[in-house]
Design a protein around this motif. Structure first.
Motif, PDB file in Angstrom:
ATOM      1  N   THR A 215       0.825  -1.202   0.000  1.00  0.00           N
ATOM      2  CA  THR A 215       0.000   0.000   0.000  1.00  0.00           C
ATOM      3  C   THR A 215       0.862   1.257   0.000  1.00  0.00           C
ATOM      4  OG1 THR A 215      -1.775  -1.141   1.174  1.00  0.00           O
ATOM      5  CG2 THR A 215      -1.783   1.263   1.259  1.00  0.00           C
ATOM      6  N   ILE A 216       1.973   1.228   0.758  1.00  0.00           N
ATOM      7  CA  ILE A 216       2.875   2.386   0.782  1.00  0.00           C
ATOM      8  C   ILE A 216       3.513   2.587  -0.587  1.00  0.00           C
ATOM      9  CG2 ILE A 216       4.948   3.357   1.820  1.00  0.00           C
ATOM     10  CD1 ILE A 216       4.352   1.758   4.341  1.00  0.00           C
ATOM     11  N   VAL A 217       3.922   1.499  -1.233  1.00  0.00           N
ATOM     12  CA  VAL A 217       4.569   1.597  -2.542  1.00  0.00           C
ATOM     13  C   VAL A 217       3.621   2.186  -3.577  1.00  0.00           C
ATOM     14  CG1 VAL A 217       5.575   0.266  -4.441  1.00  0.00           C
ATOM     15  CG2 VAL A 217       6.197  -0.271  -2.089  1.00  0.00           C
ATOM     16  N   GLY A 219       1.077   3.990  -3.068  1.00  0.00           N
ATOM     17  CA  GLY A 219       0.794   5.374  -2.705  1.00  0.00           C
ATOM     18  C   GLY A 219       1.860   6.337  -3.170  1.00  0.00           C
ATOM     19  N   ARG A 220       3.048   5.834  -3.467  1.00  0.00           N
ATOM     20  CA  ARG A 220       4.143   6.656  -3.988  1.00  0.00           C
ATOM     21  C   ARG A 220       4.196   6.638  -5.513  1.00  0.00           C
ATOM     22  NH1 ARG A 220       6.118  10.332  -1.077  1.00  0.00           N
ATOM     23  NH2 ARG A 220       8.058  10.219  -2.256  1.00  0.00           N
ATOM     24  N   GLN A 221       3.154   6.148  -6.172  1.00  0.00           N
ATOM     25  CA  GLN A 221       3.118   6.007  -7.630  1.00  0.00           C
ATOM     26  C   GLN A 221       4.301   5.188  -8.132  1.00  0.00           C
ATOM     27  OE1 GLN A 221       2.311   9.483  -6.411  1.00  0.00           O
ATOM     28  NE2 GLN A 221       0.375   8.353  -6.298  1.00  0.00           N
ATOM     29  N   ALA A 222       4.587   4.106  -7.397  1.00  0.00           N
ATOM     30  CA  ALA A 222       5.647   3.185  -7.772  1.00  0.00           C
ATOM     31  C   ALA A 222       5.062   1.786  -7.886  1.00  0.00           C
ATOM     32  CB  ALA A 222       6.779   3.224  -6.738  1.00  0.00           C
ATOM     33  N   HIS A 223       5.867   0.831  -8.318  1.00  0.00           N
ATOM     34  CA  HIS A 223       5.403  -0.545  -8.504  1.00  0.00           C
ATOM     35  C   HIS A 223       6.251  -1.500  -7.667  1.00  0.00           C
ATOM     36  CE1 HIS A 223       2.460   0.065 -11.701  1.00  0.00           C
ATOM     37  NE2 HIS A 223       3.278   0.976 -12.192  1.00  0.00           N
ATOM     38  N   LEU A 224       5.657  -2.652  -7.347  1.00  0.00           N
ATOM     39  CA  LEU A 224       6.314  -3.657  -6.535  1.00  0.00           C
ATOM     40  C   LEU A 224       6.320  -4.995  -7.254  1.00  0.00           C
ATOM     41  CD1 LEU A 224       7.562  -4.361  -3.714  1.00  0.00           C
ATOM     42  CD2 LEU A 224       5.253  -5.010  -2.996  1.00  0.00           C
ATOM     43  N   LEU A 225       7.434  -5.709  -7.166  1.00  0.00           N
ATOM     44  CA  LEU A 225       7.544  -7.088  -7.633  1.00  0.00           C
ATOM     45  C   LEU A 225       8.188  -7.873  -6.501  1.00  0.00           C
ATOM     46  CD1 LEU A 225       7.422  -9.357  -9.713  1.00  0.00           C
ATOM     47  CD2 LEU A 225       9.579  -8.509 -10.681  1.00  0.00           C
ATOM     48  N   VAL A 226       7.423  -8.722  -5.845  1.00  0.00           N
ATOM     49  CA  VAL A 226       7.883  -9.396  -4.646  1.00  0.00           C
ATOM     50  C   VAL A 226       7.569 -10.879  -4.736  1.00  0.00           C
ATOM     51  CG1 VAL A 226       5.718  -8.889  -3.419  1.00  0.00           C
ATOM     52  CG2 VAL A 226       7.798  -9.367  -2.112  1.00  0.00           C
ATOM     53  N   ARG A 227       8.486 -11.678  -4.239  1.00  0.00           N
ATOM     54  CA  ARG A 227       8.241 -13.110  -4.181  1.00  0.00           C
ATOM     55  C   ARG A 227       7.384 -13.422  -2.961  1.00  0.00           C
ATOM     56  NH1 ARG A 227      12.811 -17.890  -3.604  1.00  0.00           N
ATOM     57  NH2 ARG A 227      11.359 -19.654  -3.661  1.00  0.00           N
TER      58      ARG A 227
END
Length: 453
Positions: A215-217, A219-227
């Motif tokens: 949610t924080i990511v 909210g920063r107009q960024a993207h997440l790729l997590v295992r």
């Protein structure tokens, strides 16, 4: 001819790396933090800042010996000969604030680093944590505790946890935070993610697969790729819509996500190992971001592990931090991050001068030892006109480029035991093998990558 600052400021340099942290930058930081000297001493504040940075280049030496290297190339220039006690008092008088401010000024990918680490318009970064050891003093123990338990009974030194965000490829530090190991990586990550730049694709391991971090990511107009874990302990990711590339839409932490399940096989002459991997990403468009491309990109997360190796092994050599107070630890860790960052900047300036040269081919060891030599000779402190953007460090890096990276695998084990006794048993295979990688996805293609001949 040696060209340095005049008078008692002459020992305040970092050889050719001074061009990455020039006198004017240090003076501006000292003025901003109000840590400049009220009168000119034998050890002006600017000189002490350079002493701390040089101390990271010569991590195996005491500060008195570091001082001797700063003045070694100043033949004919009158310089002070401070005692070890005087150097200690000067560092304490300076405090950690100027180093914090200088790191804040230098952190980030930098304009010259933007190209090599972008993927489909996104700045590819990784987040992860590591640990450092501090000096075993009563003052440090009041803030940094020792790790208890384990097969060896715990750590012998106070430990601190360092969590960073690094740009993949160039391995530059985007941001960092550190503190006692009593707080976990995800706790420190919240502060980092709150400052995350826009337009970033952040790669993370399973420890960071938490809805509140996602949610924080976003909210920063960024993207997440997590295992993510795939067993019963993993997050519940219902299949809302199956996509043509084998991935599916789901929801995680109240946010729409895309889930990619992939079967990855690594084949070497020692045998074949197959594992099931689950990735969660906020990149929802399967046409713009195909699942197979995302799976292959995720391997770039290991760049941050290599960066930690460069900091802890190449720079520190596995040593304990010198500082014996929490304020000194604060000062020293920021100096360490600054030194790493400016070395990386010098390396990337060199590789970008030759289009098509991957920053991975630049040798950190070559750059580090070249920088040390330039300090001892007090060389390249003041740039000539026209400014040499590559310099001696960059030329040595380009003359000694590493070979193109090949697909290889190596067991993640202790290769050399700390003690004379066997580490984790006598029959561990620690050899490195060339490999063939196969990627299989539900309803998707099977892709194979073979080693170079």
């Amino acid at each position: 001819m040696v060209r340095v600052a005049a008078g008692p400021f002459a020992p305040g340099h970092l050889g050719e790396l001074t061009q990455q942290v020039p006198f004017e930058m240090i003076d501006a930081v000292l003025a901003e933090t109000r840590c400049g000297q009220r009168r000119v001493r034998d050890l002006p504040s600017r000189v002490v800042v350079y002493l701390l940075l040089a101390g990271c280049l010569f991590a195996e030496l005491g500060y008195r010996q570091v001082w001797q290297r700063l003045v070694a190339g100043l033949e004919g220039v009158p310089v002070a000969e401070p005692s070890a006690a005087a150097l200690t008092k000067a560092r304490r008088r300076l405090g950690p604030q100027p180093l914090r401010a200088l790191f804040d000024l230098l952190r980030g990918p930098g304009s010259s680093m933007a190209g090599p680490v972008r993927w489909r318009g996104l700045l590819v970064c990784a987040i992860d944590g590591t640990t450092l050891f501090a000096a075993d003093s009563a003052a440090n123990l009041a803030r940094y505790s020792k790790q208890r338990g384990g097969r060896t009974g715990g750590s012998g030194y106070p430990m601190l946890r360092l969590v960073t965000i690094m740009a993949c490829g160039a391995r530059s530090v985007i941001d960092a935070v550190f503190g006692p190991i009593t707080c976990g990586e995800t706790t420190y990550a919240k502060d980092l993610l709150a400052r995350l730049p826009t337009g970033v694709l952040l790669l993370a391991d399973r420890n960071f697969a938490a809805g509140h971090l996602l949610t924080i990511v976003t909210g920063r107009q960024a993207h997440l790729l997590v295992r993510a874990k795939t067993g019963s302990g993993g997050p519940k990711l219902p299949v809302l819509h199956r996509l043509a590339d084998g991935s599916h839409r789901s929801v995680f932490g109240g946010q729409p996500v895309r889930v990619i399940d992939a079967e990855i096989s690594i084949k070497t002459k020692a045998g074949t190992v197959t594992g099931i991997y689950r990735l969660i990403t906020t990149l929802l468009d399967a046409d713009a971001y195909p699942a197979t491309a995302i799976v292959r990109l995720y391997h770039e997360r290991w760049e941050i592990e290599t960066a930690y190796l460069e900091i802890k092994s190449s720079i520190l050599g596995g040593r304990v931090l010198r500082a014996r107070t929490p304020a000194g630890v604060d000062q020293e860790v920021h100096a360490l991050l600054i030194t790493y960052q400016i070395l990386r900047t010098a390396m990337t300036d060199a590789t970008t001068s030759q289009p098509g040269t991957d920053p991975d081919r630049a040798s950190f060891t070559i750059a580090l030892h070249a920088a040390r030599d330039q300090v001892i000779h007090a060389a390249g402190v003041i740039a000539d006109t026209p400014i040499d953007l590559i310099g001696k460090i960059g030329r040595l890096v380009l003359d000694n480029l590493l070979p193109e990276r090949r697909l290889r695998v190596n067991a993640r084990t202790v290769k050399r035991a700390i003690s004379k006794y066997n580490a984790r048993g006598p029959n561990i295979d620690r050899r490195t093998y060339q490999a063939t990688l196969s990627l299989n996805m539900p309803a998707g293609p099977v892709l194979t990558t073979s080693p170079e001949p």
